[in-house]
Design a protein around this motif. Structure first.
Motif, PDB file in Angstrom:
ATOM      1  N   ALA A 175      11.262  70.641  47.600  1.00 48.85           N
ATOM      2  CA  ALA A 175      11.345  69.780  46.420  1.00 48.85           C
ATOM      3  C   ALA A 175      11.341  70.627  45.148  1.00 48.85           C
ATOM      4  CB  ALA A 175      10.170  68.801  46.409  1.00 48.85           C
ATOM      5  N   PHE A 176      10.466  71.627  45.135  1.00 49.81           N
ATOM      6  CA  PHE A 176      10.371  72.519  43.986  1.00 49.81           C
ATOM      7  C   PHE A 176      11.694  73.236  43.738  1.00 49.81           C
ATOM      8  CE2 PHE A 176       9.525  77.007  42.753  1.00 49.81           C
ATOM      9  CZ  PHE A 176       9.170  76.784  41.434  1.00 49.81           C
ATOM     10  N   LEU A 177      12.236  73.833  44.818  1.00 46.56           N
ATOM     11  CA  LEU A 177      13.463  74.606  44.678  1.00 46.56           C
ATOM     12  C   LEU A 177      14.646  73.723  44.288  1.00 46.56           C
ATOM     13  CD1 LEU A 177      13.108  77.103  47.642  1.00 46.56           C
ATOM     14  CD2 LEU A 177      12.932  77.594  45.207  1.00 46.56           C
ATOM     15  N   ARG A 178      14.697  72.518  44.865  1.00 44.82           N
ATOM     16  CA  ARG A 178      15.810  71.623  44.542  1.00 44.82           C
ATOM     17  C   ARG A 178      15.741  71.179  43.084  1.00 44.82           C
ATOM     18  NH1 ARG A 178      15.106  68.819  50.132  1.00 44.82           N
ATOM     19  NH2 ARG A 178      16.611  69.988  51.394  1.00 44.82           N
ATOM     20  N   ASP A 179      14.522  70.890  42.618  1.00 45.99           N
ATOM     21  CA  ASP A 179      14.349  70.528  41.210  1.00 45.99           C
ATOM     22  C   ASP A 179      14.793  71.662  40.303  1.00 45.99           C
ATOM     23  OD1 ASP A 179      13.327  68.083  41.869  1.00 45.99           O
ATOM     24  OD2 ASP A 179      11.613  68.246  40.512  1.00 45.99           O
ATOM     25  N   LYS A 180      14.377  72.873  40.687  1.00 44.76           N
ATOM     26  CA  LYS A 180      14.691  74.035  39.857  1.00 44.76           C
ATOM     27  C   LYS A 180      16.201  74.277  39.843  1.00 44.76           C
ATOM     28  CE  LYS A 180      12.608  78.146  38.205  1.00 44.76           C
ATOM     29  NZ  LYS A 180      11.279  78.743  38.001  1.00 44.76           N
ATOM     30  N   LEU A 181      16.824  74.076  40.982  1.00 48.26           N
ATOM     31  CA  LEU A 181      18.278  74.245  41.073  1.00 48.26           C
ATOM     32  C   LEU A 181      18.971  73.238  40.151  1.00 48.26           C
ATOM     33  CD1 LEU A 181      20.648  75.649  42.461  1.00 48.26           C
ATOM     34  CD2 LEU A 181      20.484  73.998  44.317  1.00 48.26           C
ATOM     35  N   GLN A 182      18.536  71.995  40.227  1.00 49.46           N
ATOM     36  CA  GLN A 182      19.022  70.941  39.326  1.00 49.46           C
ATOM     37  C   GLN A 182      18.921  71.392  37.883  1.00 49.46           C
ATOM     38  OE1 GLN A 182      19.986  67.526  39.154  1.00 49.46           O
ATOM     39  NE2 GLN A 182      20.810  67.925  41.201  1.00 49.46           N
ATOM     40  N   TRP A 183      17.755  71.893  37.582  1.00 46.97           N
ATOM     41  CA  TRP A 183      17.421  72.305  36.218  1.00 46.97           C
ATOM     42  C   TRP A 183      18.347  73.416  35.738  1.00 46.97           C
ATOM     43  CZ3 TRP A 183      15.230  76.988  34.428  1.00 46.97           C
ATOM     44  CH2 TRP A 183      14.701  76.963  33.133  1.00 46.97           C
ATOM     45  N   ILE A 184      18.629  74.355  36.649  1.00 47.34           N
ATOM     46  CA  ILE A 184      19.527  75.458  36.302  1.00 47.34           C
ATOM     47  C   ILE A 184      20.957  74.958  36.105  1.00 47.34           C
ATOM     48  CG2 ILE A 184      20.676  77.500  37.240  1.00 47.34           C
ATOM     49  CD1 ILE A 184      17.956  78.124  38.622  1.00 47.34           C
ATOM     50  N   GLU A 185      21.385  74.109  37.035  1.00 51.98           N
ATOM     51  CA  GLU A 185      22.777  73.652  36.989  1.00 51.98           C
ATOM     52  C   GLU A 185      23.042  72.687  35.834  1.00 51.98           C
ATOM     53  OE1 GLU A 185      23.409  72.268  40.994  1.00 51.98           O
ATOM     54  OE2 GLU A 185      24.426  74.151  41.519  1.00 51.98           O
ATOM     55  N   ALA A 186      22.018  71.955  35.441  1.00 52.98           N
ATOM     56  CA  ALA A 186      22.197  70.978  34.368  1.00 52.98           C
ATOM     57  C   ALA A 186      22.131  71.639  32.991  1.00 52.98           C
ATOM     58  CB  ALA A 186      21.139  69.886  34.480  1.00 52.98           C
ATOM     59  N   GLY A 187      21.828  72.935  32.942  1.00 53.40           N
ATOM     60  CA  GLY A 187      21.772  73.628  31.657  1.00 53.40           C
ATOM     61  C   GLY A 187      20.517  73.353  30.860  1.00 53.40           C
ATOM     62  N   LYS A 188      19.414  73.233  31.582  1.00 49.06           N
ATOM     63  CA  LYS A 188      18.085  73.168  30.955  1.00 49.06           C
ATOM     64  C   LYS A 188      17.868  72.034  29.946  1.00 49.06           C
ATOM     65  CE  LYS A 188      18.539  78.092  31.323  1.00 49.06           C
ATOM     66  NZ  LYS A 188      18.553  79.408  30.720  1.00 49.06           N
ATOM     67  N   PRO A 189      17.909  70.780  30.413  1.00 46.04           N
ATOM     68  CA  PRO A 189      17.622  69.693  29.497  1.00 46.04           C
ATOM     69  C   PRO A 189      16.132  69.510  29.228  1.00 46.04           C
ATOM     70  CG  PRO A 189      18.211  68.844  31.661  1.00 46.04           C
ATOM     71  CD  PRO A 189      18.108  70.334  31.773  1.00 46.04           C
ATOM     72  N   GLY A 190      15.311  69.748  30.246  1.00 46.04           N
ATOM     73  CA  GLY A 190      13.869  69.552  30.066  1.00 46.04           C
ATOM     74  C   GLY A 190      13.091  70.823  30.351  1.00 46.04           C
ATOM     75  N   ASP A 191      11.834  70.656  30.695  1.00 44.11           N
ATOM     76  CA  ASP A 191      10.988  71.808  31.013  1.00 44.11           C
ATOM     77  C   ASP A 191      11.328  72.365  32.396  1.00 44.11           C
ATOM     78  OD1 ASP A 191       9.437  72.731  29.057  1.00 44.11           O
ATOM     79  OD2 ASP A 191       7.569  71.811  29.722  1.00 44.11           O
ATOM     80  N   THR A 192      11.123  73.661  32.597  1.00 45.65           N
ATOM     81  CA  THR A 192      11.301  74.253  33.922  1.00 45.65           C
ATOM     82  C   THR A 192      10.268  73.678  34.878  1.00 45.65           C
ATOM     83  OG1 THR A 192      11.135  76.286  35.195  1.00 45.65           O
ATOM     84  CG2 THR A 192       9.940  76.242  33.146  1.00 45.65           C
ATOM     85  N   PRO A 193      10.677  73.328  36.099  1.00 39.64           N
ATOM     86  CA  PRO A 193       9.706  72.791  37.069  1.00 39.64           C
ATOM     87  C   PRO A 193       8.641  73.847  37.394  1.00 39.64           C
ATOM     88  CG  PRO A 193      11.975  72.487  37.833  1.00 39.64           C
ATOM     89  CD  PRO A 193      12.017  73.399  36.668  1.00 39.64           C
ATOM     90  N   ARG A 194       7.462  73.400  37.682  1.00 40.23           N
ATOM     91  CA  ARG A 194       6.372  74.319  38.040  1.00 40.23           C
ATOM     92  C   ARG A 194       5.911  74.022  39.470  1.00 40.23           C
ATOM     93  NH1 ARG A 194       5.290  77.835  34.716  1.00 40.23           N
ATOM     94  NH2 ARG A 194       5.595  77.558  32.490  1.00 40.23           N
ATOM     95  N   LEU A 195       5.616  75.085  40.200  1.00 36.85           N
ATOM     96  CA  LEU A 195       5.185  74.908  41.584  1.00 36.85           C
ATOM     97  C   LEU A 195       3.885  74.114  41.649  1.00 36.85           C
ATOM     98  CD1 LEU A 195       5.965  75.475  44.431  1.00 36.85           C
ATOM     99  CD2 LEU A 195       4.811  77.649  44.289  1.00 36.85           C
ATOM    100  N   ASN A 196       3.064  74.294  40.636  1.00 32.64           N
ATOM    101  CA  ASN A 196       1.773  73.610  40.548  1.00 32.64           C
ATOM    102  C   ASN A 196       1.903  72.120  40.832  1.00 32.64           C
ATOM    103  OD1 ASN A 196       2.228  75.853  38.949  1.00 32.64           O
ATOM    104  ND2 ASN A 196       0.388  75.491  37.726  1.00 32.64           N
ATOM    105  N   ASP A 197       3.014  71.541  40.361  1.00 28.11           N
ATOM    106  CA  ASP A 197       3.184  70.108  40.486  1.00 28.11           C
ATOM    107  C   ASP A 197       3.388  69.664  41.938  1.00 28.11           C
ATOM    108  OD1 ASP A 197       3.047  70.195  37.787  1.00 28.11           O
ATOM    109  OD2 ASP A 197       5.209  70.113  37.472  1.00 28.11           O
ATOM    110  N   TYR A 198       3.736  70.638  42.785  1.00 31.45           N
ATOM    111  CA  TYR A 198       4.074  70.259  44.156  1.00 31.45           C
ATOM    112  C   TYR A 198       3.120  70.833  45.205  1.00 31.45           C
ATOM    113  CZ  TYR A 198       8.394  69.128  41.808  1.00 31.45           C
ATOM    114  OH  TYR A 198       9.312  68.621  40.953  1.00 31.45           O
ATOM    115  N   TYR A 199       2.570  71.998  44.903  1.00 33.42           N
ATOM    116  CA  TYR A 199       1.748  72.662  45.895  1.00 33.42           C
ATOM    117  C   TYR A 199       0.391  72.926  45.296  1.00 33.42           C
ATOM    118  CZ  TYR A 199       0.116  76.283  49.036  1.00 33.42           C
ATOM    119  OH  TYR A 199      -0.619  77.010  49.916  1.00 33.42           O
ATOM    120  N   CYS A 200      -0.643  72.226  45.779  1.00 30.94           N
ATOM    121  CA  CYS A 200      -1.956  72.394  45.170  1.00 30.94           C
ATOM    122  C   CYS A 200      -2.892  73.228  46.014  1.00 30.94           C
ATOM    123  CB  CYS A 200      -2.591  71.029  44.918  1.00 30.94           C
ATOM    124  SG  CYS A 200      -3.017  70.179  46.436  1.00 30.94           S
TER     125      CYS A 200
END
Lengths: 131, 131
Positions: free
Chosen positions: A106-131
């Motif tokens: 989930a983390f990697l897919r979000d980050k990939l989205q984020w990269i491909e979309a040209g950074k509309p929001g904040d970079t995803p953080r692993l913290n949000d997925y793995y505690c």
DNA sequence: CTTGACCCTGGAGTATGGTCCAGACCCATA
DNA sequence: TATGGGTCTGGACCATACTCCAGGGTCAAG
């Protein structure tokens, strides 16, 4: 089945097989003849056990953990209830592992989205997925 | 963030952190002052990196593999296309791992069924699920 | 400028998971 | 019973991933 055939069937080296036997991870029977140097004889269950060991190892379990699990499993062999209980524990552990993999994905897919979309929001953080 | 705080944030020991830095797995910046013994300064991205290392490790990857992946990732940082490609590779590897976990789970669940049902058919074999 | 808490480097030691022999033993075949 | 291919044991050796110092440097507070 002798050791050379078992090695071919499992993809392990003879040295590794003997190492596992020494650690109690595999328990082939021995031919009656031959005294203290008797040949070791493997069956299909040993092949399954070896595959299971490799699989568990590739999922990050140590030989110690694998051995403990297998020992417990063998001990409970006579009682189906106990065996079922052990298996449920093992399934539970694997489900944890599955959750970890899914979180990482989930983390990697979000980050990939984020990269491909040209950074509309904040970079995803692993913290949000793995505690 | 200095090393003691970083250790708390990540759950790693200071020795392990220094070991990872030596292996190139973590690359904190250094304060300008202090010469060759300058303090190392960590940020939130380092925390994420450390968590990712632990996660990958728990999934059975060696530090060498993790390091190679991270290096490649860093090298591709400037080109979003390259970065995206690397991430897709990593996602692919994790999906393989996911398949392995699912195969093991299928095997164990089948075997559990078999035990609880009182052995109506043949015992499930790992071969059928993990090739 | 000293004190004390924290940090750095380099090197030795440990546990795990193998790998590689040497020397001896097993056993089917000739 | 000799021979040759396969097997056994024990022990040395190796890479990985830490872990534990000793000896010395950093730096804020007093």
């Amino acid at each position: 089945m002798l050791i050379s055939e078992f090695a071919k069937a499992t993809g392990l080296t003879q040295d590794t097989i003997r190492f596992y036997i020494g650690k109690g991870l595999l328990k082939p029977r021995r031919s009656e003849k031959g005294g203290s140097n008797a040949y070791q004889i493997f069956n299909e269950d040993d092949v399954t056990a070896a595959r299971m060991i490799r699989l568990q190892q590739s999922l990050g379990y140590t030989l110690r953990e694998i051995s403990a699990l297998n020992d417990e499993y063998r001990k409970g062999m006579r009682s189906p209830k106990r065996t079922a209980q052990i298996m449920r524990t093992q399934i539970g552990k694997l489900e944890e592992k599955q959750a970890q993999v899914e979180n990482a994905l989930a983390f990697l897919r979000d980050k990939l989205q984020w990269i491909e979309a040209g950074k509309p929001g904040d970079t995803p953080r692993l913290n949000d997925y793995y505690c």
